[in-house]
Design an enzyme around this catalytic site. Structure first.
Site, PDB file in Angstrom:
ATOM      1  N   HIS A 153      63.466  -1.047  86.933  1.00 31.23           N
ATOM      2  CA  HIS A 153      63.076  -1.458  85.640  1.00 31.23           C
ATOM      3  C   HIS A 153      64.284  -1.230  84.921  1.00 31.23           C
ATOM      4  O   HIS A 153      65.492  -0.633  85.120  1.00 31.23           O
ATOM      5  CB  HIS A 153      62.199  -0.171  85.356  1.00 31.23           C
ATOM      6  CG  HIS A 153      60.618  -0.391  85.772  1.00 31.23           C
ATOM      7  ND1 HIS A 153      60.415  -0.382  87.050  1.00 31.23           N
ATOM      8  CD2 HIS A 153      59.626  -1.065  85.121  1.00 31.23           C
ATOM      9  CE1 HIS A 153      59.126  -0.618  86.949  1.00 31.23           C
ATOM     10  NE2 HIS A 153      58.693  -1.434  85.982  1.00 31.23           N
ATOM     11  N   LYS A 157      63.190   2.928  80.400  1.00 31.01           N
ATOM     12  CA  LYS A 157      61.868   3.239  80.929  1.00 31.01           C
ATOM     13  C   LYS A 157      61.889   4.768  80.928  1.00 31.01           C
ATOM     14  O   LYS A 157      63.171   5.316  81.380  1.00 31.01           O
ATOM     15  CB  LYS A 157      61.311   2.491  82.083  1.00 31.01           C
ATOM     16  CG  LYS A 157      59.968   2.992  82.838  1.00 31.01           C
ATOM     17  CD  LYS A 157      59.848   1.903  83.699  1.00 31.01           C
ATOM     18  CE  LYS A 157      58.430   2.623  84.333  1.00 31.01           C
ATOM     19  NZ  LYS A 157      57.364   2.646  83.427  1.00 31.01           N
TER      20      LYS A 157
HETATM   21  P1  NAD Z   1      58.813   0.692  73.445  1.00 25.87           P
HETATM   22  O1  NAD Z   1      59.625   2.054  73.587  1.00 25.87           O
HETATM   23  O2  NAD Z   1      59.400  -0.473  73.121  1.00 25.87           O
HETATM   24  O3  NAD Z   1      57.674   0.866  72.697  1.00 25.87           O
HETATM   25  C1  NAD Z   1      56.807   2.005  72.228  1.00 25.87           C
HETATM   26  C2  NAD Z   1      56.397   1.823  70.788  1.00 25.87           C
HETATM   27  O4  NAD Z   1      55.481   2.866  70.627  1.00 25.87           O
HETATM   28  C3  NAD Z   1      57.509   2.358  69.801  1.00 25.87           C
HETATM   29  O5  NAD Z   1      57.712   1.219  68.749  1.00 25.87           O
HETATM   30  C4  NAD Z   1      57.053   3.680  69.510  1.00 25.87           C
HETATM   31  O6  NAD Z   1      57.829   3.722  68.010  1.00 25.87           O
HETATM   32  C5  NAD Z   1      55.597   3.638  69.401  1.00 25.87           C
HETATM   33  N1  NAD Z   1      55.160   4.783  69.326  1.00 25.87           N
HETATM   34  C6  NAD Z   1      55.566   6.159  70.045  1.00 25.87           C
HETATM   35  N2  NAD Z   1      54.702   7.191  69.526  1.00 25.87           N
HETATM   36  C7  NAD Z   1      53.494   6.615  69.137  1.00 25.87           C
HETATM   37  C8  NAD Z   1      52.433   7.074  68.401  1.00 25.87           C
HETATM   38  N3  NAD Z   1      52.215   8.400  68.647  1.00 25.87           N
HETATM   39  N4  NAD Z   1      51.431   6.332  67.914  1.00 25.87           N
HETATM   40  C9  NAD Z   1      51.804   5.009  67.684  1.00 25.87           C
HETATM   41  N5  NAD Z   1      52.862   4.453  68.319  1.00 25.87           N
HETATM   42  C10 NAD Z   1      53.943   5.232  68.796  1.00 25.87           C
HETATM   43  O7  NAD Z   1      58.187   1.001  75.036  1.00 25.87           O
HETATM   44  P2  NAD Z   1      57.655  -0.506  75.772  1.00 25.87           P
HETATM   45  O8  NAD Z   1      58.561  -1.177  76.470  1.00 25.87           O
HETATM   46  O9  NAD Z   1      56.915  -1.447  74.716  1.00 25.87           O
HETATM   47  O10 NAD Z   1      56.641   0.279  76.734  1.00 25.87           O
HETATM   48  C11 NAD Z   1      55.684   1.223  76.333  1.00 25.87           C
HETATM   49  C12 NAD Z   1      54.780   1.627  77.492  1.00 25.87           C
HETATM   50  O11 NAD Z   1      54.077   0.614  78.061  1.00 25.87           O
HETATM   51  C13 NAD Z   1      55.585   2.452  78.469  1.00 25.87           C
HETATM   52  O12 NAD Z   1      54.975   3.561  78.693  1.00 25.87           O
HETATM   53  C14 NAD Z   1      55.685   1.451  79.473  1.00 25.87           C
HETATM   54  O13 NAD Z   1      55.779   2.247  80.821  1.00 25.87           O
HETATM   55  C15 NAD Z   1      54.424   0.579  79.695  1.00 25.87           C
HETATM   56  N6  NAD Z   1      54.212  -0.465  80.144  1.00 25.87           N
HETATM   57  C16 NAD Z   1      53.009  -0.686  80.841  1.00 25.87           C
HETATM   58  C17 NAD Z   1      52.827  -2.097  81.543  1.00 25.87           C
HETATM   59  C18 NAD Z   1      51.597  -2.367  82.102  1.00 25.87           C
HETATM   60  O14 NAD Z   1      51.332  -3.391  82.540  1.00 25.87           O
HETATM   61  N7  NAD Z   1      50.575  -1.459  82.174  1.00 25.87           N
HETATM   62  C19 NAD Z   1      53.903  -3.074  81.283  1.00 25.87           C
HETATM   63  C20 NAD Z   1      55.059  -3.027  80.660  1.00 25.87           C
HETATM   64  C21 NAD Z   1      55.060  -1.486  79.840  1.00 25.87           C
END
Ligand code: NAD
Length: 264
Positions: A153, A157
């Site tokens: 990744h 992450k």
């Molecule tokens: P990222 O860091 O780009 O985005 C996360 C966002 O959440 C940020 O903008 C942050 O400010 C916000 N945030 C943090 N705490 C918060 C809260 N309490 N309330 C509201 N917003 C809040 O991360 P990303 O790359 O978008 O990934 C997010 C999550 O999704 C990770 O856990 C990642 O592993 C997961 N993910 C899952 C899949 C899937 O298919 N299930 C795919 C990709 C990523």
């Protein structure tokens, strides 16, 4: 139209979800929240011009003001449980992509769904190709019990191994049970060199700029190996699964864990 709000709207996944919902004829974005919010219009975040829908910084306030039916959460492992609790308490169905939930967390959500009759859907991976990779790996384990997992990744992450790698290992372990792999007397000259251990399955996490989300499941047998590999080349790959989940969750029965449950 199904009324959807997005939690983590400023994030990499949150922005993709906003676009995907905007482009779907049965879903409507009614609200968005991000702790980093400087009150941007969601239209500015995804390049569609002003919409009048402003990203809030408090989940409860956004729910009160926008009355969503579904909350899509792509935030962070340490905050997602609180978001899910708030959503369920308010009768909003969570669709959760944030990874890093423990088995205890999932059980709490399951019980909470049963008690409140509010449905939820959690998918460690929303990419349909990744679901197939897991299914094929579970089948292959019947014939190739020796297996290791390498997941790769981007370096932002937070959790390791990935939720997908753990879920793959869970499915393989269901098929073949615990198996001691490698030489019983092997020695790690560098701690962690053999990776994490899930029911005897060794798991390795690579974190580098340039990657999105990738996984190899490598099976070894007498005189042969079999590799099943999935590559998420862009975050768009998760969106058909997210959209499907938003449509399915309202009529589900309690908690749905894993996209494979609705792709049967
Ligand atoms: P990222 O860091 O780009 O985005 C996360 C966002 O959440 C940020 O903008 C942050 O400010 C916000 N945030 C943090 N705490 C918060 C809260 N309490 N309330 C509201 N917003 C809040 O991360 P990303 O790359 O978008 O990934 C997010 C999550 O999704 C990770 O856990 C990642 O592993 C997961 N993910 C899952 C899949 C899937 O298919 N299930 C795919 C990709 C990523």
């Amino acid at each position: 139209m199904i009324r959807v709000m997005v939690c983590g709207a400023y994030g990499k996944m949150g922005r993709e979800v906003l676009k995907a919902i905007h482009n779907d004829t049965q879903l409507s974005i009614v609200g968005a929240v991000d702790v980093k919010s400087d009150f941007a219009d969601i239209g500015d975040l995804i390049g569609i011009g002003q919409t009048g829908i402003i990203v809030g910084n408090d989940l409860q306030t956004v729910i009160n003001e926008t009355k969503p039916q579904v909350m899509v959460d792509f935030t962070r492992p340490e905050v997602v449980m609180n978001n899910i609790r708030v959503a369920i308490q308010n009768g909003v169905c969570p669709v959760v992509g944030t990874t890093g939930l423990s088995e205890t967390d999932v059980n709490e959500i399951r019980n909470s769904c049963t008690q409140t009759k509010v449905n939820a859907l959690i998918a460690p991976n929303f990419a349909i190709g990744a679901i197939l990779m897991m299914k094929l790996a579970q089948d292959a384990a019947k014939f190739f019990p020796h297996v290791e997992i390498i997941e790769l990744h981007h370096d932002q992450k937070l959790d390791a191994p990935s939720g997908t790698a753990l879920h793959t290992a869970e499915l393989i372990a269901k098929t073949r049970g615990y198996l001691q792999q490698g030489h019983p007397e092997e020695v790690e000259k560098l701690p962690g060199a053999r990776g994490g251990d899930f029911s005897g399955i060794r798991m390795h996490s690579v974190r580098l700029p340039g990657y999105v989300a990738h996984q190899e499941v490598i099976f070894g047998g007498l005189g042969q190996t079999l590799t099943i590999r999935h590559d998420s080349i862009s975050r768009e790959c998760f969106m058909p699964g997210v959209v499907l989940a938003c449509k399915h969750v309202l009529t589900a029965n309690g908690l749905v864990y894993g996209l494979e449950e609705i792709l049967k």
